[in-house]
Design a protein around this motif. Structure first.
Motif, mmCIF file in Angstrom:
data_model
loop_
_atom_site.group_PDB
_atom_site.id
_atom_site.type_symbol
_atom_site.label_atom_id
_atom_site.label_comp_id
_atom_site.label_asym_id
_atom_site.label_seq_id
_atom_site.Cartn_x
_atom_site.Cartn_y
_atom_site.Cartn_z
ATOM 1 N N LEU A 98 0.807 -1.228 0.000
ATOM 2 C CA LEU A 98 0.000 0.000 0.000
ATOM 3 C C LEU A 98 0.838 1.275 0.000
ATOM 4 O O LEU A 98 0.517 2.218 -0.741
ATOM 5 N N PRO A 99 1.908 1.368 0.798
ATOM 6 C CA PRO A 99 2.713 2.600 0.751
ATOM 7 C C PRO A 99 3.289 2.873 -0.635
ATOM 8 O O PRO A 99 3.389 4.040 -1.049
ATOM 9 N N VAL A 100 3.655 1.816 -1.369
ATOM 10 C CA VAL A 100 4.185 1.988 -2.724
ATOM 11 C C VAL A 100 3.100 2.520 -3.652
ATOM 12 O O VAL A 100 3.334 3.430 -4.458
ATOM 13 N N LEU A 101 1.889 1.940 -3.530
ATOM 14 C CA LEU A 101 0.770 2.401 -4.344
ATOM 15 C C LEU A 101 0.409 3.854 -4.015
ATOM 16 O O LEU A 101 0.108 4.651 -4.911
ATOM 17 N N ALA A 102 0.447 4.194 -2.741
ATOM 18 C CA ALA A 102 0.126 5.565 -2.327
ATOM 19 C C ALA A 102 1.159 6.553 -2.864
ATOM 20 O O ALA A 102 0.811 7.666 -3.283
ATOM 21 N N GLU A 103 2.416 6.146 -2.849
ATOM 22 C CA GLU A 103 3.475 7.020 -3.361
ATOM 23 C C GLU A 103 3.306 7.235 -4.864
ATOM 24 O O GLU A 103 3.458 8.353 -5.365
ATOM 25 N N ALA A 104 2.968 6.158 -5.588
ATOM 26 C CA ALA A 104 2.749 6.281 -7.025
ATOM 27 C C ALA A 104 1.537 7.177 -7.304
ATOM 28 O O ALA A 104 1.540 7.970 -8.253
ATOM 29 N N GLY A 105 0.493 7.055 -6.481
ATOM 30 C CA GLY A 105 -0.690 7.887 -6.653
ATOM 31 C C GLY A 105 -0.412 9.342 -6.366
ATOM 32 O O GLY A 105 -0.903 10.241 -7.072
ATOM 33 N N ALA A 106 0.390 9.605 -5.318
ATOM 34 C CA ALA A 106 0.709 10.981 -4.951
ATOM 35 C C ALA A 106 1.423 11.707 -6.081
ATOM 36 O O ALA A 106 1.239 12.921 -6.281
ATOM 37 N N ALA A 107 2.244 10.966 -6.839
ATOM 38 C CA ALA A 107 2.975 11.580 -7.954
ATOM 39 C C ALA A 107 2.024 12.051 -9.048
ATOM 40 O O ALA A 107 2.396 12.896 -9.881
ATOM 41 N N HIS A 108 0.807 11.528 -9.051
ATOM 42 C CA HIS A 108 -0.182 11.923 -10.054
ATOM 43 C C HIS A 108 -1.354 12.679 -9.430
ATOM 44 O O HIS A 108 -2.418 12.790 -10.031
ATOM 45 N N GLY A 109 -1.167 13.177 -8.211
ATOM 46 C CA GLY A 109 -2.182 14.003 -7.583
ATOM 47 C C GLY A 109 -3.313 13.245 -6.905
ATOM 48 O O GLY A 109 -4.348 13.832 -6.577
ATOM 49 N N VAL A 110 -3.164 11.931 -6.690
ATOM 50 C CA VAL A 110 -4.190 11.130 -6.005
ATOM 51 C C VAL A 110 -3.867 11.121 -4.521
ATOM 52 O O VAL A 110 -2.757 10.746 -4.126
ATOM 53 N N SER A 111 -4.829 11.501 -3.686
ATOM 54 C CA SER A 111 -4.558 11.607 -2.253
ATOM 55 C C SER A 111 -4.418 10.238 -1.599
ATOM 56 O O SER A 111 -5.044 9.257 -2.039
ATOM 57 N N PRO A 112 -3.605 10.136 -0.550
ATOM 58 C CA PRO A 112 -3.449 8.878 0.174
ATOM 59 C C PRO A 112 -4.773 8.363 0.747
ATOM 60 O O PRO A 112 -4.956 7.148 0.881
ATOM 61 N N LEU A 113 -5.706 9.284 1.086
ATOM 62 C CA LEU A 113 -6.997 8.855 1.617
ATOM 63 C C LEU A 113 -7.774 8.037 0.591
ATOM 64 O O LEU A 113 -8.389 7.019 0.925
ATOM 65 N N GLU A 114 -7.742 8.472 -0.671
ATOM 66 C CA GLU A 114 -8.435 7.725 -1.719
ATOM 67 C C GLU A 114 -7.804 6.348 -1.897
ATOM 68 O O GLU A 114 -8.508 5.343 -2.081
ATOM 69 N N ILE A 115 -6.483 6.299 -1.855
ATOM 70 C CA ILE A 115 -5.770 5.019 -1.986
ATOM 71 C C ILE A 115 -6.137 4.101 -0.828
ATOM 72 O O ILE A 115 -6.403 2.902 -1.019
ATOM 73 N N ALA A 116 -6.170 4.650 0.367
ATOM 74 C CA ALA A 116 -6.473 3.851 1.553
ATOM 75 C C ALA A 116 -7.896 3.293 1.486
ATOM 76 O O ALA A 116 -8.133 2.119 1.803
ATOM 77 N N ARG A 117 -8.858 4.126 1.075
ATOM 78 C CA ARG A 117 -10.242 3.662 0.973
ATOM 79 C C ARG A 117 -10.368 2.557 -0.086
ATOM 80 O O ARG A 117 -11.033 1.545 0.131
#
Length: 483
Positions: free
Chosen positions: A407-426
């Motif tokens: 999950l932290p890797v996915l969240a980091e990849a999402g953050a690079a494209h403007g996706v918030s960690p909250l959306e990734i977590a949900r």
């Protein structure tokens, strides 16, 4: 190389148990041992296994004493009024029985512990399924899927792990997901209704008097449940079950109160849970046993003591008060030894699988490969990608491995494209409906063990419905703008 071997090991395991070429215990031990040697780390096999056993030993202890505790509660009649009430509500209608299974599993899941949910649900519903001659994989499949949706509660584990891994507030993750999870739960109930109608079509509609009448005991564990009298539903566990057998069962011979004596060491059969004459009943101690059970579950939710310790103390109290004579206590332990050995043995065998999968680095390489395979164009949609990936990853990995490793890797990849960690977590929560039937979840062995269902049968029946439920939750989350 490790990525390929990791997927190959999991695929080999699933194929062997689903085709019943090997028992789950043997496959959980031998397959990872062979693959550990294949990757050139055979010398470390012992360390991997000991590490895995050490991590799962508390779970195995909890399950052992929890099975003894709830087994004793069944013996003494604690759940008899519940079973009678459910039967009268269900009116011997398979549709109501399956829907009742989903609702009961969802309600009991509020305690946040899958093993307890399955023990209580199976304890209450198993006699009904046996009595009506219903498919037991419907029981395990519906219970596991309903519990998987409810497993997303903040105290259930996944939400807390996601919050910890991404340093977020659990409430911020869970509360916005409630509408999508509610849709998922409604889908499970709708699925239960459909499966119940198929069961009704297969076995017929019994009146309450017919359901309570003595008959011939049958055990129906059908992977093709509800397929009709001429389809897969004719393949019963241990014997072929054609239209004639189903017709006899629909006529009232769908299970028996049990011909075996209800005394010490007797195997519960048919609808023995309603037998008012079994020797183990303790009506005078009913309120003590009810208070003990409520107190035990409350202490578990409040985390007064570790869960294994609570069930150890609870089992000792239940045995001592209800069966003061040591000989009677020994007989009760012997009566439940089969379930205890089956479940605890499966957990320790799973420790070999998880130990090798983690120790050799297969899990990490598999996760890295999956994350790396995501095209750059999908970057702005990383929440959706995370939701889709959560299905296979939480099935083939433990929750700890997914939430703390991937999950932290996915969240980091999402953050690079403007996706918030909250959306990734949900989005990471949507795979839990499928996760609860994973061979890496110890609670699922409690479910199939108490329901007397082969793990391969449960897997074949449940995976497609659980995966569909997860996709429904994900679709609802996207539709509502939650992810």
């Amino acid at each position: 190389m490790l990525t390929v071997l990791g997927f190959a090991m999991i695929a080999t395991f699933l194929v062997l148990i689903m085709t019943k070429k090997m028992s789950p215990i043997a496959a959980l031990v031998l397959i990872p041992a062979l693959f550990c040697v294949a990757v050139g780390q055979g010398a470390q096999l012992g360390d991997y296994v000991i590490d895995g056993v050490g991590k799962l030993a508390p779970t195995a202890a909890m399950l052992m004493f929890a099975i003894v505790y709830f087994g004793v509660m069944i013996d003494v009649g604690l759940f008899d009024p519940i079973v009678r009430a459910i039967l009268r509500f269900c009116k011997a209608d398979p549709v109501r029985v399956v829907v009742g299974t989903a609702v009961l599993a969802a309600i009991v899941s509020l305690d946040g512990d899958g093993s307890t949910t399955f023990m209580i649900t199976v304890s209450a519903m198993y006699p009904l399924y046996k009595r009506l001659g219903m498919s037991l994989v419907v029981l395990t499949g519906v219970a596991a899927t309903a519990n998987g949706v409810m497993n997303t509660l903040p105290w259930g584990g996944p939400t807390a792990r996601a919050a910890t891994a991404l340093k977020l507030d659990a409430g911020d993750i869970f509360v916005p997901m409630i509408p999508a999870l509610a849709v998922g739960l409604l889908f499970v109930i709708a699925l239960a209704y459909v499966l119940g109608r198929r069961e009704r079509k297969r076995i017929g509609y019994l009146t309450l008097d017919e359901a309570l009448a003595p008959g011939t005991d049958t055990e129906t564990v059908l992977v093709g449940a509800g397929a009709g009298a001429g389809g897969d539903a004719a393949q019963a566990k241990g014997e072929g079950e054609g239209e004639g057998h189903a017709a006899r069962r629909a006529g009232g011979g769908a299970g028996a109160p049990g011909d075996a004596p209800a005394g010490e060491g007797a195997e519960p059969a048919g609808f023995q849970g309603l037998d008012p004459n079994r020797a183990t009943l303790r009506p005078r101690l009913y309120w003590f046993n009810a208070a003990l059970t409520v107190g035990l579950l409350t202490a578990m939710i409040l985390e007064v003591l570790p869960i294994p310790v609570l069930f150890l103390i609870g089992a000792a109290l239940a045995l001592t008060v209800n069966f003061p004579r040591p000989a009677d206590q020994k007989a009760r332990l012997a009566a439940h030894a089969d379930n205890v050995l089956n479940v605890s043995g499966m957990v320790f065998a799973a420790a070999v699988f998880t130990g090798v999968l983690t120790g050799t680095g297969m899990v990490k390489h598999m996760a890295d490969w999956l994350v790396g395979a995501i095209p750059d164009a999908m970057g702005p949609h990383m929440a959706l990608v995370t939701g889709v990936l959560s299905l296979p990853l939480t099935y083939f990995m433990s929750n700890d491995g997914f939430y703390f490793g991937v999950l932290p890797v996915l969240a980091e990849a999402g953050a690079a494209h403007g996706v918030s960690p909250l959306e990734i977590a949900r989005a990471s929560l949507v795979g839990q409906a499928l996760h609860m039937s994973s061979p890496l979840v110890p609670a699922v062995y409690v479910l199939v063990g108490m329901a007397k269902v082969e793990f391969g049968d449960h897997t074949r029946f449940t995976v497609k419905w659980a995966a569909l439920t997860s996709l429904v939750v994900l679709g609802a989350a996207v539709l509502f703008g939650i992810v």
